[in-house]
Design an enzyme around this catalytic site. Structure first.
Site, PDB file in Angstrom:
ATOM      1  N   HIS A  32       5.629  -0.687   5.233  1.00 41.24           N
ATOM      2  CA  HIS A  32       4.996  -1.255   6.423  1.00 41.24           C
ATOM      3  C   HIS A  32       4.368  -2.601   6.051  1.00 41.24           C
ATOM      4  O   HIS A  32       4.172  -2.905   4.874  1.00 41.24           O
ATOM      5  CB  HIS A  32       3.921  -0.315   6.981  1.00 41.24           C
ATOM      6  CG  HIS A  32       2.948   0.168   5.941  1.00 41.24           C
ATOM      7  ND1 HIS A  32       3.123   1.349   5.254  1.00 41.24           N
ATOM      8  CD2 HIS A  32       1.806  -0.378   5.446  1.00 41.24           C
ATOM      9  CE1 HIS A  32       2.125   1.518   4.399  1.00 41.24           C
ATOM     10  NE2 HIS A  32       1.317   0.481   4.498  1.00 41.24           N
TER      11      HIS A  32
ATOM     12  N   GLU B  15       4.461   6.372  -5.876  1.00 36.64           N
ATOM     13  CA  GLU B  15       3.328   7.199  -5.445  1.00 36.64           C
ATOM     14  C   GLU B  15       3.884   8.511  -4.891  1.00 36.64           C
ATOM     15  O   GLU B  15       4.356   8.573  -3.764  1.00 36.64           O
ATOM     16  CB  GLU B  15       2.499   6.493  -4.370  1.00 36.64           C
ATOM     17  CG  GLU B  15       1.321   7.339  -3.905  1.00 36.64           C
ATOM     18  CD  GLU B  15       0.672   6.857  -2.614  1.00 36.64           C
ATOM     19  OE1 GLU B  15      -0.364   7.431  -2.234  1.00 36.64           O
ATOM     20  OE2 GLU B  15       1.217   5.918  -1.982  1.00 36.64           O
TER      21      GLU B  15
ATOM     22  N   ASP C 260       4.058   1.919  -3.206  1.00 36.20           N
ATOM     23  CA  ASP C 260       3.191   2.657  -2.290  1.00 36.20           C
ATOM     24  C   ASP C 260       4.035   3.568  -1.397  1.00 36.20           C
ATOM     25  O   ASP C 260       5.147   3.201  -0.990  1.00 36.20           O
ATOM     26  CB  ASP C 260       2.399   1.658  -1.448  1.00 36.20           C
ATOM     27  CG  ASP C 260       1.426   2.323  -0.509  1.00 36.20           C
ATOM     28  OD1 ASP C 260       0.593   3.111  -0.979  1.00 36.20           O
ATOM     29  OD2 ASP C 260       1.497   2.038   0.705  1.00 36.20           O
TER      30      ASP C 260
ATOM     31  N   ASP D 283      -7.537   6.576  -4.095  1.00 33.05           N
ATOM     32  CA  ASP D 283      -7.340   7.469  -2.958  1.00 33.05           C
ATOM     33  C   ASP D 283      -8.091   8.794  -3.069  1.00 33.05           C
ATOM     34  O   ASP D 283      -8.094   9.571  -2.109  1.00 33.05           O
ATOM     35  CB  ASP D 283      -5.850   7.782  -2.789  1.00 33.05           C
ATOM     36  CG  ASP D 283      -5.074   6.622  -2.191  1.00 33.05           C
ATOM     37  OD1 ASP D 283      -5.642   5.899  -1.349  1.00 33.05           O
ATOM     38  OD2 ASP D 283      -3.908   6.428  -2.570  1.00 33.05           O
TER      39      ASP D 283
END
Length: 655
Positions: free
Chosen positions: A264, A378, A349, A453
Site C-alpha cells: 500500500h 514480516e 512489510d 509492533d
C-alpha cells in the site's frame, strides 16, 4: 496397542527435516500390540494433490516391536508433502498422524483420518541465503525516536503540519490529542544524522547490521504510508545523507537494511494524492494519472480498496505492470535503486499481503543487483506452511524470501520464561522450526524479542498483561518497579541469553539493551534516553548480559551456523548443544524461580570436560562422570559451557 513414528529421529525419518527436490526419504513405523496387521500403508500427498497409498513392508523385529519401512522419492517440484499412516488390523482400521499441537516429533494414534499430518518441506537445491547475514547481529531502529544528530536538537524538514515533542515526552496515544483524528503526526526529531552519530555506540555493542523502519517521504512518524519511494523523508535527511550513513556504517563493520512497504501507499502521496499536496496528478485527482491503475476503485474517487479498511493506506494492485516496473523491474526500479545507493537488503512489510509472483519478481531483481542482499519478510506464524487468502505461501522454497521475523521463537521464549509452558513444550516449538524450515532460511531467521509492533520484552517479563487485555490509559501509565522490575530484569537477561545462543540472527530492538519499557505502539516507540542510559536499568543487568552474550555469540561459528541439538528438557530447565566439527558448546537455562541441580548426559557426543564461558571470572570447570554432568543452576540463569579440546581435557584430568 503401541505405535510410534518420530519425525525428528533419524531412525524413523531419514534425512531429517526439509529436503531438496528429488530426495529419497526413508520412513519407518514401529508397531506392537496389534497382532499381525493385514496391511500397513503410508498415506501422503502434495499440497492440494490427491492422496497416494503405499504399502510398507515388514523389515525386522526390534525390542518386541515390528518395524515397517518404505522409501519415498520427493517430487521434483518444490512444495509441501503431508503424510500419515494407515493400519488395517483385526480390530479395524487405525491411523497414526501428527500430534494435536501439530509440532512434529512423536505423533498420535487415532481411529479416524487424522486432522494433522506430518510435514516435509521440499525446496529447490539452488536456494541460497547470504552467508554474511547468518553471522550478523542486527539492531532495529525507529528513526524518529532513536537520535537527533543536530547538536541543537532542531528538527529537519521544515514542516508546519506536525506536532513537535520534547525528546523525553510520552508519545500521543489518543485521537483527541491529535485534534480528534489519530494522525500519528507527532515527532521528536530523530534523523539519519543521529544514526551516523551513534555508529560507534552500535559497533561497541557488537552490532553488524541495522534494520531501519521506513525512511521514505511520508506524512506520519512511522512512514508506513509512503508518500514518495524515491525520496528520503526530509525530516530524516536526504539521499546524500543516506549514502553517507551506508558508507560510514561500512567503516564500522555495519550494513543497512531498509523497510519496504509495497502493499500500500499513503493516501497523501505523489501516487494517490488525495489532498492535492503533490500538485494536480495522482490517482485520486484524475483517471488520467499514470498511477490510476495502481489502485482499485469501487466508486472513483472516494471509495477504494485500502489496507485493513484504513483509508489513509490505499492498497496497491500488484498485478499492475506499471507498478511492478516502477517498484521491481525497471532500470531505476525502487528495490534496485536503494540497493545501488548502499543498502544491503529489504525487510518486506506485511509480506503475506503480497502475491507470490510479486515476491518472486522482487527477489529476482534484487539479487541481480546484489546476490548477497538479504530479503526478510514480516511473517508472524510458521512461514513454511503459512496460508494467506486461501493460498499456501512459497516463502522458503527457493524463489522468495531469505528470512522472516521469528515471532514463533519469540513467543516460545516468552511463554517458557513466564512458566506458561515447560521445557518439553519449548523444545517442541523450537524443533518444529528446525524441522519445517530449509537450512538456508533456518540459519537466517531474524530472532526478535521486541519490535515496533509489540510490547517490549522487559514489560512482558514483568508479568504485565498484554496490550490486548488493558486499555491505552493503563498502558500509558504502566511502569514496572520494585520486585516486579527486578525480576523482569533477570528474566530479560535470560531471554537475551536464549536469543543469542539459538540458531538464527539475533535482532535487538533499539533501547532493549538498556532496559527500556513499553507496551505496543506507540509505547514501544518512545525515544532513546541518551541523556542517561542507566536510568532504565541502574545496575546494568540487561546491558551487561547483552554485551556478554553478543561477544560470546560472535566468538564462534557454532552459534551462527552450528548444529542445534536439545539434550535436556525437564520442568523449567532446558539444555542444548551448539556445535561444529571444531567446537562444541552446552547451553543450559533455568527458567524457574528455584535453584536446580541437573543431570545432563552427553556421553555420545564425546564431551569429557567443559568450562563455563558465560559467567565472568568464575571459569567453572566440569568433568564428565561416564559422560554425565551434574550442573548447579541458579534461578533465572543461563550457563554456556565450552567443550575443552582432548589435549587440554587430558591435562586437566591429570592434574
Amino acid at each position: 496397542m503401541d505405535i510410534e513414528h518420530n519425525s525428528r529421529e533419524k531412525f524413523f525419518r531419514d534425512p531429517f527435516g526439509a529436503v531438496t527436490c528429488g530426495t529419497e526419504v526413508s520412513l519407518k513405523l514401529s508397531v506392537g500390540g496389534v497382532g499381525i496387521p493385514k496391511a500397513i500403508r503410508l498415506v501422503y500427498k502434495e499440497d492440494d494433490g490427491e492422496e497416494k497409498r503405499v504399502d510398507m513392508p515388514y523389515v525386522y523385529e526390534l525390542s518386541g516391536h515390528s518395524i515397517y519401512a518404505v522409501d519415498v522419492k520427493m517430487p521434483e517440484k518444490a512444495g509441501l508433502i503431508w503424510y500419515y499412516f494407515e493400519l488395517e488390523t483385526e480390530q479395524g482400521v487405525v491411523y497414526y498422524g501428527n500430534n494435536q499441537r501439530n509440532l512434529g516429533g512423536i505423533g498420535e494414534i487415532c481411529f479416524y483420518r487424522p486432522n494433522n499430518s506430518f510435514q516435509i518441506t521440499v525446496y529447490n537445491d539452488y536456494y541460497k541465503t547470504p552467508d554474511w547475514f547468518k553471522n550478523a547481529i542486527a539492531y532495529q531502529i525507529f528513526p524518529d525516536r532513536f537520535c537527533n544528530g543536530n547538536e541543537d536538537g532542531s528538527f529537519l524538514g521544515d514542516r508546519d503540519d506536525i506536532i513537535k515533542h520534547e525528546w523525553n515526552n510520552m508519545p500521543y496515544y489518543k485521537a483527541e490529542q491529535f485534534g480528534g483524528e489519530y494522525k500519528c503526526n507527532d515527532f521528536y526529531g530523530g534523523n539519519l544524522k543521529g544514526v551516523i552519530k551513534k555508529l560507534p555506540y552500535l559497533e561497541e555493542l557488537g552490532i553488524t547490521v541495522i534494520y531501519l523502519n521506513p525512511i521514505f517521504k511520508a506524512y506520519t512518524n512511522h512512514k508506513y504510508d509512503t508518500g514518495n519511494y524515491e525520496e528520503i523523508d526530509p525530516m530524516f535527511g536526504d539521499e546524500e545523507t543516506f549514502k553517507e550513513l551506508c558508507e560510514k556504517a561500512k567503516e564500522h563493520g555495519i550494513r543497512i537494511i531498509l523497510d519496504g512497504v509495497f502493499n500500500h501507499t499513503g493516501s497523501d502521496s505523489k501516487y494517490f494524492n488525495k489532498y492535492g499536496n503533490y500538485g494536480d496528478g495522482g490517482a485520486y485527482q484524475t483517471k488520467d494519472s499514470p498511477y490510476y491503475e495502481w489502485y482499485k476503485f469501487m466508486d472513483w474517487p472516494k471509495i477504494y480498496e485500502s489496507w485493513w479498511g484504513m483509508t489513509s493506506l490505499p492498497q496497491v494492485e500488484e498485478r499492475s505492470e506499471s507498478y511492478r516496473d516502477y517498484i521491481l523491474s525497471g532500470k531505476d526500479a525502487i528495490v534496485k535503486r536503494w540497493i545501488k545507493a548502499g543498502a544491503s537488503g529489504w525487510r518486506l512489510d506485511v509480506v503475506d499481503e503480497l502475491p507470490d509472483f510479486f515476491v518472486t519478481e522482487l527477489r529476482k531483481n534484487v539479487k541481480e543487483v546484489d546476490e548477497d542482499a538479504v530479503i526478510i519478510g514480516e511473517v508472524w506464524e510458521d512461514a513454511s506452511n503459512k496460508s494467506a487468502y486461501g493460498e499456501r505461501r512459497k516463502y522458503f522454497l527457493g524463489d522468495e524470501l531469505d528470512s522472516v521475523m521469528n515471532y514463533v521463537m519469540r513467543d516460545a521464549i516468552i511463554d517458557a520464561i513466564l512458566l506458561k509452558i515447560d521445557a518439553v513444550e519449548l523444545d517442541g516449538r523450537l524443533m518444529s522450526i528446525k524441522e519445517n524450515y530449509p537450512a538456508p532460511a533456518y540459519y537466517s531467521l531474524l530472532n526478535i524479542l521486541s519490535s515496533h509492533d509489540v510490547e517490549r520484552i522487559i514489560t512482558l517479563m514483568g508479568n504485565a498483561p498484554t496490550r490486548h487485555e488493558v486499555d491505552r490509559e493503563y498502558q500509558a501509565k504502566f511502569n514496572l518497579d520494585g520486585f516486579a522490575f527486578e525480576q523482569a530484569l533477570e528474566r530479560t537477561a535470560l531471554a537475551v541469553g536464549l536469543q543469542m545462543m539459538l540458531p538464527g540472527v539475533p535482532c535487538v530492538y533499539y533501547g532493549d539493551e538498556i532496559g527500556m519499557q513499553g507496551y505496543g505502539d506507540p509505547f514501544c516507540r518512545k525515544t532513546f534516553p541518551w541523556d542517561d542510559i542507566t536510568k532504565c536499568d541502574p545496575e546494568g543487568i540487561v546491558r551487561k548480559r547483552y554485551k556478554k552474550m553478543i561477544t560470546l555469540r560472535k566468538s564462534s561459528d557454532a552459534f551462527s551456523t552450528g548444529e542445534f541439538k536439545s539434550v535436556y528438557k525437564y520442568g523449567s530447565v532446558y539444555g542444548f548443544l551448539r556445535y561444529t566439527d571444531d567446537e562444541s558448546y552446552l547451553v543450559v537455562v533455568n527458567m524457574g524461580l528455584d535453584f536446580k541441580n541437573i543431570r545432563v548426559d552427553v556421553a555420545k557426543y564425546g564431551i569429557k570436560k567443559l568450562v563455563c564461558v558465560s559467567d565472568d571470572g568464575k571459569n567453572e570447570t566440569l568433568t564428565a562422570q561416564n559422560g554425565i554432568y551434574y550442573i548447579d543452576m541458579p534461578k533465572l540463569w543461563v550457563k554456556v559451557f565450552k567443550k575443552l579440546p582432548p589435549d587440554i581435557a587430558a591435562e586437566s584430568s591429570a592434574e
